[in-house]
Enzyme design. Sequence first.
Site, short mmCIF file in Angstrom:
data_model
loop_
_atom_site.label_atom_id
_atom_site.label_comp_id
_atom_site.label_asym_id
_atom_site.label_seq_id
_atom_site.Cartn_x
_atom_site.Cartn_y
_atom_site.Cartn_z
CG HIS A 189 -16.86 -3.03 26.69
ND1 HIS A 189 -18.18 -3.88 26.66
CD2 HIS A 189 -16.15 -3.46 27.86
CE1 HIS A 189 -17.96 -4.72 28.41
NE2 HIS A 189 -16.47 -4.50 28.47
CG ASN A 190 -17.18 3.80 23.74
OD1 ASN A 190 -15.89 4.29 25.22
ND2 ASN A 190 -18.26 3.48 24.15
CB ALA A 191 -12.06 5.15 23.02
CB VAL A 192 -15.93 7.22 26.19
CG1 VAL A 192 -16.39 8.18 27.14
CG2 VAL A 192 -16.25 8.17 24.91
CG ASP A 208 -12.67 -3.33 28.36
OD1 ASP A 208 -11.83 -5.49 27.85
OD2 ASP A 208 -13.09 -3.30 28.98
CG ASP A 231 -12.54 -3.18 33.90
OD1 ASP A 231 -12.81 -2.60 33.12
OD2 ASP A 231 -12.56 -4.33 33.55
#
Length: 453
Positions: free
Chosen positions: A173-176, A214, A323
């Site tokens: 759950h990160n920007a990538v 997210d 998602d």
Amino acid sequence: MSCLMVERCGEILFENSDQNAKCVCMLGDVQLTGQTGVPAERRGSYPFIDFRLLNNTTHSGEIGTKKKVKRLLSFQRYFHTSRLLRGIIPQAPLHLLDEDYLGQARHMLSKVGMWDFDIFLFDRLTNGNSLVTLLCHLFNTHGLIHHFKLDMVTLHRFLVMVQEDYHSQNPYHNAVHAADVTQAMHCYLKEPKFASFLTPLDIMLGLLAAAAHDVDHPGVNQPFLVKTNHHLANLYQNMSVLENHHWRSTIGMLRESRLLAHLPKEMTQDIEQQLGSLILATDINRQNEFLTRLKAHLHNKDLRLEDAHDRHFMLQIALKCADICNPCRIWEMSKQWSERVCEEFYRQGELEQKFELEISPLCNQQKDSIPSIQIGFMTYIVEPLFREWARFTGNSPLAENMLSHLAHNKAQWKSLSPRPHRSRGGSGGGPDQDRAGPGTDSEAQTVREGDAP
């Protein structure tokens, strides 16, 4: 709550641990009025977690006080504070890349609508700025900057806020991940069955929701927040805790950046509400709700995309697909995402074990293998949704391509899955082998609440 008291410290204030927040404190010393009755949050809105362990000497369920681990899970607010929170305003351009890398990134953007787009490579080529770079490009190519008369500097500042509020320490759950979901949403918005009905507002809402769905994710799930008595679980009454925070944080960033300040008040209110509806739809606990509605619409053939309500519903479905689309990517990328999400699961399990909490489903590395988690997830969550999406698109080339990758990837995981010992006379492998872990008896146990592998 009619208004939000905003201070520079950045936290949620509570009168006591049993009450909801009495005010949400945000970055900056500006008072924000909740015009739509929607509280907004900004980075730093998480309080430092007072991680209180269960009292092992009692069975009353009360929280023991023998040990407090302050800031253990502050969602990295203490150690991962943004440059803006530290008062450091970046002076240099965001992209400090040489011409070779810039040229390769530009070449990749020319193929951003292709399903085999490699977001990992793109993130490396943009020096870790894949989300900002992608959104700037998509807002431009979709004509959103011109249509909504957006200021490019303000847009860039807002997107940097969003990107920095993702935690790079999270394996998944990160920007990538946000950039990957945004690129998938772009592909879905181009589906012929869908694209001809979409308005510029629909497109902007879809891209913004994908980018921020997210934001500020802590790397743990909702049950973890509930059983550790985290303040946000109390604030949102244990309902879509993370999704509500993602939404409120997004609204806070929109207001702080003043990206939409020039638009009519009624329009900004509508945008904030629709963003909330889209982001809240990503709660995996609502999977059956949306899938049942979609099946009913397709069976009755009563979807009218000329109607704003039906278009919004399909935007929710598109975001849900985006998602959880990792199993529908090519194997090399799908495998990376699977390993990343399981690593995040296992980290939570190790944390729960360390503090003598019950290990959450799918978080026990000794019992829950990556193949079993992924096979269960594909079988009970991904396949049913993407089959209905394919029906909606009229089995478009993209939809068929995704289902083909899904079948191939599931077969790959099955080939990597440890084979159970066969008992004499037994058939060995059966349908139950597709379950995502021991004792699973429903699709709700194939993924963690609030998350999707």
